[in-house]
Write an enzyme that holds these catalytic residues in place. Structure first.
Site, PDB file in Angstrom:
ATOM      1  N   ASP A 107       0.813  -1.216   0.000  1.00  0.00           N
ATOM      2  CA  ASP A 107       0.000   0.000   0.000  1.00  0.00           C
ATOM      3  C   ASP A 107       0.848   1.268   0.000  1.00  0.00           C
ATOM      4  O   ASP A 107       0.456   2.286   0.555  1.00  0.00           O
ATOM      5  CB  ASP A 107      -0.957   0.007   1.221  1.00  0.00           C
ATOM      6  CG  ASP A 107      -1.667  -1.323   1.370  1.00  0.00           C
ATOM      7  OD1 ASP A 107      -2.257  -1.770   0.396  1.00  0.00           O
ATOM      8  OD2 ASP A 107      -1.582  -1.922   2.462  1.00  0.00           O
ATOM      9  N   LYS A 149       2.036   2.338  -5.173  1.00  0.00           N
ATOM     10  CA  LYS A 149       2.680   1.900  -6.424  1.00  0.00           C
ATOM     11  C   LYS A 149       1.822   2.213  -7.639  1.00  0.00           C
ATOM     12  O   LYS A 149       2.330   2.571  -8.698  1.00  0.00           O
ATOM     13  CB  LYS A 149       2.932   0.378  -6.392  1.00  0.00           C
ATOM     14  CG  LYS A 149       3.869  -0.068  -5.311  1.00  0.00           C
ATOM     15  CD  LYS A 149       4.019  -1.575  -5.289  1.00  0.00           C
ATOM     16  CE  LYS A 149       2.803  -2.318  -4.778  1.00  0.00           C
ATOM     17  NZ  LYS A 149       2.523  -2.167  -3.351  1.00  0.00           N
ATOM     18  N   GLY A 150       0.506   2.082  -7.459  1.00  0.00           N
ATOM     19  CA  GLY A 150      -0.412   2.288  -8.588  1.00  0.00           C
ATOM     20  C   GLY A 150      -0.231   3.664  -9.199  1.00  0.00           C
ATOM     21  O   GLY A 150      -0.185   3.822 -10.419  1.00  0.00           O
ATOM     22  N   ALA A 173      -4.008  -7.810  -3.932  1.00  0.00           N
ATOM     23  CA  ALA A 173      -3.433  -6.475  -4.116  1.00  0.00           C
ATOM     24  C   ALA A 173      -4.547  -5.486  -4.446  1.00  0.00           C
ATOM     25  O   ALA A 173      -5.569  -5.858  -4.986  1.00  0.00           O
ATOM     26  CB  ALA A 173      -2.430  -6.500  -5.259  1.00  0.00           C
ATOM     27  N   HIS A 197      -4.663  -1.566  -6.059  1.00  0.00           N
ATOM     28  CA  HIS A 197      -4.048  -0.315  -6.473  1.00  0.00           C
ATOM     29  C   HIS A 197      -5.145   0.708  -6.617  1.00  0.00           C
ATOM     30  O   HIS A 197      -6.101   0.473  -7.341  1.00  0.00           O
ATOM     31  CB  HIS A 197      -3.374  -0.477  -7.842  1.00  0.00           C
ATOM     32  CG  HIS A 197      -2.090  -1.232  -7.755  1.00  0.00           C
ATOM     33  ND1 HIS A 197      -1.404  -1.643  -8.863  1.00  0.00           N
ATOM     34  CD2 HIS A 197      -1.360  -1.619  -6.701  1.00  0.00           C
ATOM     35  CE1 HIS A 197      -0.306  -2.273  -8.475  1.00  0.00           C
ATOM     36  NE2 HIS A 197      -0.261  -2.270  -7.185  1.00  0.00           N
ATOM     37  N   THR A 209      -5.948 -11.716   3.272  1.00  0.00           N
ATOM     38  CA  THR A 209      -7.059 -10.980   2.651  1.00  0.00           C
ATOM     39  C   THR A 209      -8.209 -11.935   2.317  1.00  0.00           C
ATOM     40  O   THR A 209      -9.243 -11.501   1.841  1.00  0.00           O
ATOM     41  CB  THR A 209      -6.591 -10.310   1.339  1.00  0.00           C
ATOM     42  OG1 THR A 209      -6.132 -11.343   0.452  1.00  0.00           O
ATOM     43  CG2 THR A 209      -5.460  -9.330   1.589  1.00  0.00           C
ATOM     44  N   ARG A 237      -9.991  -2.860   5.673  1.00  0.00           N
ATOM     45  CA  ARG A 237      -9.505  -2.915   7.059  1.00  0.00           C
ATOM     46  C   ARG A 237      -8.676  -1.675   7.391  1.00  0.00           C
ATOM     47  O   ARG A 237      -7.903  -1.206   6.553  1.00  0.00           O
ATOM     48  CB  ARG A 237      -8.582  -4.137   7.254  1.00  0.00           C
ATOM     49  CG  ARG A 237      -9.289  -5.448   7.226  1.00  0.00           C
ATOM     50  CD  ARG A 237      -8.319  -6.587   7.467  1.00  0.00           C
ATOM     51  NE  ARG A 237      -7.460  -6.849   6.311  1.00  0.00           N
ATOM     52  CZ  ARG A 237      -6.528  -7.804   6.272  1.00  0.00           C
ATOM     53  NH1 ARG A 237      -6.335  -8.569   7.319  1.00  0.00           N
ATOM     54  NH2 ARG A 237      -5.810  -8.005   5.194  1.00  0.00           N
ATOM     55  N   ASP A 247       2.765  14.510   2.479  1.00  0.00           N
ATOM     56  CA  ASP A 247       1.815  15.499   2.990  1.00  0.00           C
ATOM     57  C   ASP A 247       1.146  15.044   4.294  1.00  0.00           C
ATOM     58  O   ASP A 247       0.729  15.872   5.104  1.00  0.00           O
ATOM     59  CB  ASP A 247       0.731  15.786   1.936  1.00  0.00           C
ATOM     60  CG  ASP A 247       0.071  14.512   1.450  1.00  0.00           C
ATOM     61  OD1 ASP A 247       0.797  13.645   0.917  1.00  0.00           O
ATOM     62  OD2 ASP A 247      -1.156  14.365   1.607  1.00  0.00           O
TER      63      ASP A 247
END
Ligand code: IMP
Length: 439
Positions: A12, A15-16, A38, A40, A136, A312, A342
């Site tokens: 998480d 990467k997407g 996964a 994305h 998952t 989750r 940020d």
């Protein structure tokens, strides 16, 4: 130039978004591992797309997207994803190829995954340890286990042959029914005729995309195409090099690229390691810098740290540089992308983990990929001053507050790789590319 994009933490990392940006300078985007575990999420023109199996390159017209042989494909989810994209006007046709050798995630894999987790967790009430992984429940482990078992596995190419599929499912269903019953699943026996019909129907829908992707990729390489390898999950979840057993069931580090695509490692010219400016993790397993307090909650809220796949809440904590440096080493990162910077605005001070204290009081600067060992370390922190300003509108790295620049410079120094990209928000335009502050 062929590029590999890989997460350097526990997944998480964003990467997407990076794959989506890099797609412009590549011709082919290739997934090499994992499955619908996964997630994305990519925001394009204010629209958020959640992709699980299809490379996020699909959002860029004219690019070929390949699901390699190392992926485990849940055809039901894949068809759902294709239809969802088409419904939003995204073209999915000859721009998607799926390896005929990719393994299929069947419904009984998902049942097995969930049932095993339930049994493992239930042992706690009997005074035993909780050995559940916090998967998952997408059937990933059981599908890869079948790949290794060989005799009970099904590959994408087999979905195109109804008769053959039925023959195999007759045997597999009998075995799986008994196994599920042993795990306490109280349901009617698996019906090979029903499964063969449904999965052959998926085969018919997906047939135009199913091909020998190994030859396809090599043909494209010979023709001068630039390949982008999109890692799913992340290096610390790698079955061999992650925090075993709290890992996923594939080689999600860059080391998985050759086996999962048929393209030799020497064809990878650049490895971009993606990391968050802090650390997060879903599921069970050690996490030395986790903050189960106000700090963790603030990061979770600001970073919208809730799973793309399962919803989750993610566990959050300070940046573990020991872990990132280890992953960068395994993956051969030539550069870094620091995401979600940020989220850290507004902290008085920021902590960076630069070593671990072992139970015997000694210090190490090595990562401990064994879960039990890692669970026993205490993080050793360096404290840097935080910055108050919001940075979501920063246009380049030199426009960031000096303290944010110092934070990035310390990461580069410790990990020993340059930060090529800094992300300060989900939109494409909130991406600062290029020279670091130290240049
Ligand atoms: P599995 O891959 O479903 O078997 O789950 C094994 C572990 O990997 C669990 O802790 C999951 O939460 C974690 N995991 C798997 N895929 C991802 C991902 O893409 N991001 C973050 N965690 C993941």
């Amino acid at each position: 130039m062929n590029t590999s994009v890989v997460g350097l933490q526990w997944g998480d990392e964003g990467k997407g978004k990076i794959v989506d940006l890099l797609t412009a300078e590549h011709d082919v985007v290739v997934r090499y591992n994992g499955g619908a575990n996964a997630g994305h999420s990519v925001v394009v023109d204010g629209v958020r797309y959640a992709l699980h199996l299809i490379p996020s390159g699909i959002l860029n017209p004219g690019k070929l997207c390949v699901i390699g042989n190392g992926v485990v494909v849940d055809p039901e989810k894949l068809v759902e994803e294709i239809n969802g994209l088409r419904g939003r006007g995204v073209q999915v046709g000859s721009n998607l190829s799926i390896s005929d050798r990719a393994h299929v995630v069947m419904p009984y894999h998902k049942e097995h995954d969930a049932a095993l987790e339930r049994v493992l967790a239930s042992r706690v009430s009997e005074g035993e340890s909780d050995l559940s992984i916090g998967t998952t429940r997408r059937g990933i482990g059981p599908a890869y286990a079948d790949k290794i078992h060989r005799s009970t596995a099904i590959r994408m190419g087999e979905l195109l042959d109804h008769e053959r599929l039925l023959r195999r499912l007759k045997v597999i269903c009998a075995i799986r029914t008994a196994e599920l019953a042993a795990l306490g699943v109280d349901s009617s026996p698996l019906d090979p005729f029903d499964l063969a019909e449904r999965y052959a129907a998926f085969g018919t829908l997906l047939a135009p995309h199913v091909t020998d992707t190994v030859y396809l990729l090599h043909e494209r390489l010979r023709a001068g195409s630039r390949l982008l390898f999109e890692g799913a999950n992340a290096c610390l979840l790698d079955i061999d090099h992650g925090t075993y057993p709290y890992v996923t069931s594939s080689n999600c580090s860059t080391l998985g690229v050759p086996a999962g695509t048929g393209v030799p490692g020497r064809r990878i010219d650049r490895v971009l390691g993606i990391m968050k400016a802090y650390t997060s993790r879903v599921g069970a397993g050690p996490f030395p810098t986790e903050q189960v307090n106000e700090i963790g909650s603030r990061i979770r809220e600001r970073g919208r740290e809730f799973g793309t796949t399962t919803g989750r809440p993610r566990r959050c904590g300070w940046l573990d540089l020991v872990a990132v440096r280890y992953s960068a080493m395994i993956c051969g990162a030539t550069g870094l992308a620091c995401m979600l910077l940020d989220v850290l605005s507004g902290f008085d001070e920021l902590k960076l983990c630069v070593g671990y204290r072992l139970p015997d009081g000694s210090r190490t600067d090595r990562f401990l990929p064994d879960a039990e060992g890692l669970a026993r370390v205490e993080p050793i922190y360096e404290t840097l001053p935080g910055w108050r300003e919001e940075i979501v509108d920063a246009s380049d790295r030199s426009a960031l507050p000096a303290r944010a620049q110092a934070y990035l410079a310390r990461i580069e120094e410790f990990v020993g790789a340059p930060i090529d990209v800094v992300s300060v928000g989900p939109e494409r335009k909130q991406t600062l590319v290029g020279a670091g502050a130290g240049d």
